[in-house]
Scaffold this motif. Structure first.
Motif, PDB file in Angstrom:
ATOM      1  N   ASP A   1      -7.182 -30.467  36.242  1.00 18.42           N
ATOM      2  CA  ASP A   1      -5.883 -30.015  36.757  1.00 18.42           C
ATOM      3  C   ASP A   1      -4.865 -30.029  35.620  1.00 18.42           C
ATOM      4  O   ASP A   1      -4.379 -31.087  35.217  1.00 18.42           O
ATOM      5  CB  ASP A   1      -5.433 -30.950  37.896  1.00 18.42           C
ATOM      6  CG  ASP A   1      -4.077 -30.558  38.452  1.00 18.42           C
ATOM      7  OD1 ASP A   1      -3.494 -29.554  37.967  1.00 18.42           O
ATOM      8  OD2 ASP A   1      -3.582 -31.254  39.353  1.00 18.42           O
ATOM      9  N   GLY A   2      -4.579 -28.815  35.128  1.00 17.57           N
ATOM     10  CA  GLY A   2      -3.681 -28.664  33.983  1.00 17.57           C
ATOM     11  C   GLY A   2      -2.241 -29.070  34.250  1.00 17.57           C
ATOM     12  O   GLY A   2      -1.460 -29.219  33.309  1.00 17.57           O
ATOM     13  N   SER A   3      -1.888 -29.269  35.513  1.00 17.98           N
ATOM     14  CA  SER A   3      -0.509 -29.696  35.770  1.00 17.98           C
ATOM     15  C   SER A   3      -0.281 -31.124  35.279  1.00 17.98           C
ATOM     16  O   SER A   3       0.856 -31.595  35.213  1.00 17.98           O
ATOM     17  CB  SER A   3      -0.180 -29.581  37.266  1.00 17.98           C
ATOM     18  OG  SER A   3      -0.910 -30.543  37.992  1.00 17.98           O
ATOM     19  N   GLY A   4      -1.365 -31.802  34.901  1.00 20.09           N
ATOM     20  CA  GLY A   4      -1.229 -33.171  34.388  1.00 20.09           C
ATOM     21  C   GLY A   4      -0.882 -33.242  32.911  1.00 20.09           C
ATOM     22  O   GLY A   4      -0.617 -34.329  32.385  1.00 20.09           O
ATOM     23  N   VAL A   5      -0.871 -32.092  32.238  1.00 19.35           N
ATOM     24  CA  VAL A   5      -0.639 -32.086  30.784  1.00 19.35           C
ATOM     25  C   VAL A   5       0.619 -32.855  30.414  1.00 19.35           C
ATOM     26  O   VAL A   5       0.630 -33.651  29.466  1.00 19.35           O
ATOM     27  CB  VAL A   5      -0.519 -30.625  30.254  1.00 19.35           C
ATOM     28  CG1 VAL A   5      -0.076 -30.603  28.800  1.00 19.35           C
ATOM     29  CG2 VAL A   5      -1.837 -29.886  30.416  1.00 19.35           C
ATOM     30  N   LYS A   6       1.679 -32.638  31.187  1.00 17.86           N
ATOM     31  CA  LYS A   6       2.975 -33.211  30.792  1.00 17.86           C
ATOM     32  C   LYS A   6       2.969 -34.745  30.766  1.00 17.86           C
ATOM     33  O   LYS A   6       3.759 -35.357  30.060  1.00 17.86           O
ATOM     34  CB  LYS A   6       4.096 -32.704  31.716  1.00 17.86           C
ATOM     35  CG  LYS A   6       3.895 -32.963  33.195  1.00 17.86           C
ATOM     36  CD  LYS A   6       5.057 -32.380  34.000  1.00 17.86           C
ATOM     37  CE  LYS A   6       4.857 -32.524  35.500  1.00 17.86           C
ATOM     38  NZ  LYS A   6       3.757 -31.674  36.044  1.00 17.86           N
ATOM     39  N   HIS A   7       2.054 -35.346  31.483  1.00 13.90           N
ATOM     40  CA  HIS A   7       2.048 -36.808  31.564  1.00 13.90           C
ATOM     41  C   HIS A   7       1.226 -37.487  30.462  1.00 13.90           C
ATOM     42  O   HIS A   7       1.363 -38.677  30.243  1.00 13.90           O
ATOM     43  CB  HIS A   7       1.474 -37.257  32.915  1.00 13.90           C
ATOM     44  CG  HIS A   7       2.245 -36.750  34.086  1.00 13.90           C
ATOM     45  ND1 HIS A   7       3.580 -37.028  34.266  1.00 13.90           N
ATOM     46  CD2 HIS A   7       1.863 -35.975  35.139  1.00 13.90           C
ATOM     47  CE1 HIS A   7       3.987 -36.456  35.388  1.00 13.90           C
ATOM     48  NE2 HIS A   7       2.981 -35.799  35.929  1.00 13.90           N
ATOM     49  N   LEU A   8       0.345 -36.723  29.824  1.00 13.14           N
ATOM     50  CA  LEU A   8      -0.551 -37.339  28.838  1.00 13.14           C
ATOM     51  C   LEU A   8      -1.032 -36.269  27.860  1.00 13.14           C
ATOM     52  O   LEU A   8      -1.814 -35.391  28.234  1.00 13.14           O
ATOM     53  CB  LEU A   8      -1.755 -37.975  29.594  1.00 13.14           C
ATOM     54  CG  LEU A   8      -2.825 -38.707  28.784  1.00 13.14           C
ATOM     55  CD1 LEU A   8      -2.240 -39.727  27.838  1.00 13.14           C
ATOM     56  CD2 LEU A   8      -3.819 -39.378  29.734  1.00 13.14           C
ATOM     57  N   HIS A   9      -0.546 -36.337  26.630  1.00 11.59           N
ATOM     58  CA  HIS A   9      -0.913 -35.312  25.644  1.00 11.59           C
ATOM     59  C   HIS A   9      -0.505 -35.742  24.235  1.00 11.59           C
ATOM     60  O   HIS A   9       0.115 -36.798  24.062  1.00 11.59           O
ATOM     61  CB  HIS A   9      -0.231 -33.972  25.989  1.00 11.59           C
ATOM     62  CG  HIS A   9       1.272 -34.066  26.037  1.00 11.59           C
ATOM     63  ND1 HIS A   9       1.962 -34.313  27.195  1.00 11.59           N
ATOM     64  CD2 HIS A   9       2.206 -33.975  25.068  1.00 11.59           C
ATOM     65  CE1 HIS A   9       3.255 -34.347  26.948  1.00 11.59           C
ATOM     66  NE2 HIS A   9       3.439 -34.156  25.655  1.00 11.59           N
TER      67      HIS A   9
ATOM     68  N   GLY B   1      -6.867 -37.617  30.531  1.00  6.81           N
ATOM     69  CA  GLY B   1      -5.886 -36.595  30.156  1.00  6.81           C
ATOM     70  C   GLY B   1      -6.372 -35.206  30.522  1.00  6.81           C
ATOM     71  O   GLY B   1      -7.563 -34.904  30.464  1.00  6.81           O
ATOM     72  N   GLY B   2      -5.424 -34.406  30.918  1.00  5.26           N
ATOM     73  CA  GLY B   2      -5.775 -33.022  31.301  1.00  5.26           C
ATOM     74  C   GLY B   2      -4.972 -32.498  32.481  1.00  5.26           C
ATOM     75  O   GLY B   2      -4.312 -31.519  32.341  1.00  5.26           O
ATOM     76  N   PHE B   3      -5.018 -33.161  33.642  1.00  2.00           N
ATOM     77  CA  PHE B   3      -5.910 -34.238  33.999  1.00  2.00           C
ATOM     78  C   PHE B   3      -7.352 -33.754  34.174  1.00  2.00           C
ATOM     79  O   PHE B   3      -7.585 -32.602  34.554  1.00  2.00           O
ATOM     80  CB  PHE B   3      -5.470 -34.887  35.314  1.00  2.00           C
ATOM     81  CG  PHE B   3      -4.174 -35.646  35.218  1.00  2.00           C
ATOM     82  CD1 PHE B   3      -3.935 -36.540  34.180  1.00  2.00           C
ATOM     83  CD2 PHE B   3      -3.175 -35.468  36.155  1.00  2.00           C
ATOM     84  CE1 PHE B   3      -2.749 -37.253  34.096  1.00  2.00           C
ATOM     85  CE2 PHE B   3      -1.979 -36.175  36.072  1.00  2.00           C
ATOM     86  CZ  PHE B   3      -1.773 -37.070  35.046  1.00  2.00           C
ATOM     87  N   THR B   4      -8.286 -34.678  33.934  1.00  2.00           N
ATOM     88  CA  THR B   4      -9.702 -34.421  34.185  1.00  2.00           C
ATOM     89  C   THR B   4     -10.254 -35.632  34.912  1.00  2.00           C
ATOM     90  O   THR B   4      -9.860 -36.764  34.617  1.00  2.00           O
ATOM     91  CB  THR B   4     -10.473 -34.279  32.865  1.00  2.00           C
ATOM     92  OG1 THR B   4     -10.190 -35.432  32.046  1.00  2.00           O
ATOM     93  CG2 THR B   4     -10.088 -33.023  32.102  1.00  2.00           C
TER      94      THR B   4
END
Ligand code: UT7
Length: 331
Positions: free
Chosen positions: A187-195, A316-319
């Motif tokens: 789920d790419g919407s998680g990018v902002k939280h971990l990158h 991260g990703g999230f994955t």
């Protein structure tokens, strides 16, 4: 014709010698041993020291050990999948470098990036290669030198991560054991939280990005924590449900080692007592793609043929994902 299954037939691992303890972290940042232990369960983590050493050096050690234990010539390996977010270089792949270091001229190798879920994504990929009948010996490696991308002045991240490598060999199973089912999610919407903000094609390295400390892990801990608890617990439960498995059928939960509280929540949702949960976060911290194979490495001697293992991860990703693995050998 019966479907070919992929069995794990050997495990290898490597952790660097140097132990970065909570006590040492107390001298580097505003923190305490008590805070770290109670919030994460971590007591120390291993750090790869030495100029010119990277993920491939740890990965090579794990792969070498695995071939030795199985008694095979590295030339027999068909494929190496290397899950990592800390490749030696942006290109070529770290798998490529390891194939050369380990003497595997007949293998093709590639890296796979899914952060902390990298090993599970790679395991499913490698298992599919075996299931297709096209390849006989596939190595799935999870390796990360997290110390290369951690800001040791940021107390919210530097306490968590460590370095290490773990690998499994996949071969065709000749019985009911092997990789039996997997559920994987992104789920790419998680990018902002971990990158990591800079160093990729969107924001290549400049003097400014270096000065702004943008080449390190950026994590919004609380947000990731909430998603991780739900994601890992739900997917583990879903995998069990769709295979009609109850807590009694499972001998071992192999959870990603990010935070002891996340592990506890996952185990309790799956109705598994603590004695069935592999936990080594206290000594290695979070080694990203290496946590799951390092658990298998540490517990290998206790595993018995036919044991049902559920591997679960979130990153991260999230994955995130979960895999049902029926263990194939007694050590
Ligand atoms: O594997 C990839 C996926 N990653 C994860 O699953 C990580 C998920 N997140 C976590 O594990 C946790 O959120 C952390 C361990 C990162 C942080 O724990 P927390 O219980 O969520 O702490 P927090 O961020 O809510 O911070 C609580 C307090 C804050 O102080 P104030 O604002 O309440 O005064 C922080 O500044 O703790 C402070 N704090 C620390 N204090 C001492 C944050 N880091 C530290 C520290 N030592 N190292």
């Amino acid at each position: 014709m019966e479907k070919i299954k992929a069995a794990v037939t050997a495990v290898g691992g490597y952790v660097p010698e140097y132990r970065l303890t909570n006590k040492e972290l107390e001298t580097m940042i505003e923190t305490t041993d008590e805070w770290i232990k109670s919030r994460t369960g971590i007591e120390e983590r291993r750090i790869l020291k030495g100029e010119g050493l990277g993920s491939s050096d740890m990965g090579y050690e794990a792969v070498r050990q695995l071939c030795e234990k199985r008694g095979i010539d590295p030339k027999e390996i068909d494929c190496l999948i290397c899950a990592t977010v800390t490749p030696d270089m942006v290109f070529p792949s770290t798998a490529n470098i390891i194939c050369e270091k380990a003497g595997m001229p007949n293998a093709f190798g590639f890296d796979l990036g899914a952060a902390c879920s990298g090993f599970l994504f790679a395991l499913t990929t490698g298992a599919s290669f075996i299931e297709s009948g096209r390849y006989k010996k596939v190595i799935v490696l999870g390796v990360d030198k997290m110390s290369a991308i951690i800001d040791y002045s940021d107390r919210t991240t530097c306490i968590i991560f460590g370095d290490g490598a773990g690998a499994v060999l996949l071969e065709a199973s000749n019985d009911e054991t092997g990789v039996l089912d997997s559920l994987l999610r992104s789920d790419g919407s998680g990018v902002k939280h971990l990158h990591m903000k800079a160093g990729g094609s969107v924001k290549p390295a400049t003097i400014e990005t270096v000065l702004a400390r943008e080449h390190y892990v950026y994590q919004e801990g609380q947000a990731v924590f909430k998603f991780a608890v739900k994601g890992m617990a739900d997917i583990g439960y879903e995998l069990m449900e769709r295979n009609n498995l109850t807590g009694d059928d499972i001998q071992w939960l192999v959870p990603h080692q990010a935070n002891l509280r996340i592990i506890d929540a996952t185990a309790s949702r799956m109705n598994l007592p603590k004695e069935k949960v592999m936990i080594n976060i206290q000594k290695y911290g979070n080694t990203t793609a290496a946590t799951l194979p390092l658990c298998l490495w540490d517990w290998e001697k206790q595993l018995k043929k036919g044991d049902n293992l559920i591997l679960a991860s979130f990153g991260g990703g999230f994955t995130w994902g979960a895999t049902w693995l029926k263990w194939s050998y007694n050590s």
